[in-house]
Scaffold this active site. Sequence first.
Site, short mmCIF file in Angstrom:
data_model
loop_
_atom_site.label_atom_id
_atom_site.label_comp_id
_atom_site.label_asym_id
_atom_site.label_seq_id
_atom_site.Cartn_x
_atom_site.Cartn_y
_atom_site.Cartn_z
N ALA A 100 0.83 -1.27 -0.03
CA ALA A 100 -0.16 -0.23 -0.10
C ALA A 100 0.95 1.34 -0.08
O ALA A 100 0.36 2.27 -0.55
CB ALA A 100 -1.06 0.05 1.19
N GLN A 111 0.31 -6.48 -3.42
CA GLN A 111 -0.72 -6.78 -2.50
C GLN A 111 -1.71 -5.76 -2.74
O GLN A 111 -2.83 -5.71 -2.09
CB GLN A 111 -0.20 -6.67 -1.14
N ASP A 129 -5.53 -1.53 -6.23
CA ASP A 129 -6.16 -0.42 -6.68
C ASP A 129 -5.85 -0.31 -8.29
O ASP A 129 -6.16 0.74 -9.06
CB ASP A 129 -5.44 0.90 -6.11
N HIS A 187 -3.61 -9.90 -3.66
CA HIS A 187 -5.07 -9.77 -2.95
C HIS A 187 -6.27 -9.34 -3.71
O HIS A 187 -7.27 -8.60 -3.10
CB HIS A 187 -4.52 -8.85 -1.66
N CYS A 241 -27.60 -15.97 -9.85
CA CYS A 241 -27.55 -17.00 -9.04
C CYS A 241 -28.19 -16.30 -7.59
O CYS A 241 -28.55 -17.38 -6.74
CB CYS A 241 -26.49 -18.02 -8.92
N SER A 281 4.60 -3.31 4.78
CA SER A 281 5.07 -3.26 6.33
C SER A 281 5.50 -5.05 6.39
O SER A 281 6.16 -5.40 7.23
CB SER A 281 4.19 -3.01 7.20
N ASP A 341 11.26 8.00 1.69
CA ASP A 341 10.17 8.05 0.90
C ASP A 341 10.38 7.42 -0.42
O ASP A 341 11.26 7.37 -1.20
CB ASP A 341 9.83 9.54 0.59
N ILE A 342 9.38 6.61 -0.87
CA ILE A 342 9.35 5.80 -2.13
C ILE A 342 9.43 6.86 -3.24
O ILE A 342 10.35 6.43 -4.35
CB ILE A 342 8.15 5.03 -2.33
P1 NAD Z 1 0.79 -1.67 5.08
O1 NAD Z 1 0.01 -0.38 5.51
O2 NAD Z 1 1.03 -2.65 6.06
O3 NAD Z 1 2.24 -0.80 4.98
C1 NAD Z 1 2.55 0.09 4.11
C2 NAD Z 1 3.92 0.57 4.51
O4 NAD Z 1 4.19 1.47 3.28
C3 NAD Z 1 3.95 1.19 5.63
O5 NAD Z 1 5.18 0.41 6.35
C4 NAD Z 1 4.30 2.48 5.59
O6 NAD Z 1 5.22 3.09 6.56
C5 NAD Z 1 4.99 2.59 4.13
N1 NAD Z 1 4.74 3.71 3.40
C6 NAD Z 1 3.49 4.49 3.34
N2 NAD Z 1 3.93 5.52 2.50
C7 NAD Z 1 5.00 5.42 2.22
C8 NAD Z 1 5.91 6.39 1.21
N3 NAD Z 1 5.49 7.39 0.52
N4 NAD Z 1 7.26 5.96 1.54
C9 NAD Z 1 7.86 4.87 2.03
N5 NAD Z 1 7.13 4.29 2.63
C10 NAD Z 1 5.79 4.36 2.87
O7 NAD Z 1 0.50 -2.23 3.65
P2 NAD Z 1 0.68 -3.72 3.06
O8 NAD Z 1 2.16 -4.17 3.66
O9 NAD Z 1 0.40 -3.44 1.43
O10 NAD Z 1 -0.35 -4.56 3.64
C11 NAD Z 1 -1.68 -4.37 3.94
C12 NAD Z 1 -2.80 -5.00 3.02
O11 NAD Z 1 -3.49 -3.40 2.75
C13 NAD Z 1 -2.51 -5.25 1.74
O12 NAD Z 1 -2.90 -6.72 1.71
C14 NAD Z 1 -3.28 -4.74 0.80
O13 NAD Z 1 -4.10 -5.66 0.08
C15 NAD Z 1 -4.03 -3.66 1.46
N6 NAD Z 1 -4.33 -2.08 1.02
C16 NAD Z 1 -4.15 -1.80 -0.37
C17 NAD Z 1 -4.28 -0.45 -0.59
C18 NAD Z 1 -3.84 -0.21 -1.96
O14 NAD Z 1 -4.45 -1.01 -2.95
N7 NAD Z 1 -3.56 0.84 -2.68
C19 NAD Z 1 -4.44 0.55 0.40
C20 NAD Z 1 -4.59 0.03 1.83
C21 NAD Z 1 -4.51 -1.24 2.00
#
Ligand code: NAD
Length: 238
Positions: A14, A91, A94, A111, A147, A186, A227-228
């Site tokens: 995410a 994961q 979106d 997912h 269905c 995470s 930051d990514i």
């Molecule tokens: P998570 O929320 O557990 O982890 C996201 C990580 O990204 C966090 O550790 C955070 O610190 C880091 N992060 C956020 N913005 C950042 C940035 N700009 N630069 C660097 N790091 C950044 O998400 P996850 O590990 O993907 O797991 C949780 C579940 O959430 C997944 O299964 C997914 O399906 C679902 N999800 C998806 C979305 C989406 O599709 N965009 C959004 C929310 C949740």
Amino acid sequence: MIAAARVIVPFTGAGISTESGIPDFRSPGGLWTRNRPIPFDEFLSSRAARDEAWRRRFDMEATFAAARPARGHRALAALYKSGKSPAVITQNIDNLHQSSGFASGDVVELHGNTTYARCLGCDKRHELGWARERFESTGRAPDCDDCGEPVKTATISFGQTMPEEAMQRANELAQACDLFLVVGSSLVVWPAAGIPLVAKRSGARLVIINNEPTDHDDLADLVIRHDIGETLGPFVGN
Ligand code: NAD
């Protein structure tokens, strides 16, 4: 490492989409701090839970509809177009990797995808516009018009079986690469969090880009806690 690698497999969470305006789960202000996730068995057994799941989904629609690929998505798409990355494992639900230029067959969605829905009985695909019309006219979660079984966004909830084909492809990609790039996860959600370990065990270098510590930092060859967009942006000239 990118220059030296032969086959790079990115694995995203995410965090890559927060720059696109979609909140992640675990950051402060993330979705989990506001809403407890609805597990799959509850979705199946409770109509009230299904109503709530769809209400939340439509609440998020403006956010999902407005989201465009961010610098991280574009950088990974550039690696894909250059031929160095055969696919992306994600994961995320979106659809932003597809929007950034990956062929849909090369986005391995662990997912699922929230931009459309499926019937849990007969697997028929339903579009969100149809679901919304039903929801708004009846105030209830939609049931399949073929269905009669419940319709759910095409995502994998906690407690729901993982998509077999995607898991197999992800494992194969992890085994065949020499650089595995975790971006914005995470790494606490299993079994997805096991895929980077498969790559590492198979001899790939493991790089984690995330602004907070992850569960696998100790195993990584390189952790970029930053930051990514700022980290990967220079690969696409911004
Ligand atoms: P998570 O929320 O557990 O982890 C996201 C990580 O990204 C966090 O550790 C955070 O610190 C880091 N992060 C956020 N913005 C950042 C940035 N700009 N630069 C660097 N790091 C950044 O998400 P996850 O590990 O993907 O797991 C949780 C579940 O959430 C997944 O299964 C997914 O399906 C679902 N999800 C998806 C979305 C989406 O599709 N965009 C959004 C929310 C949740």
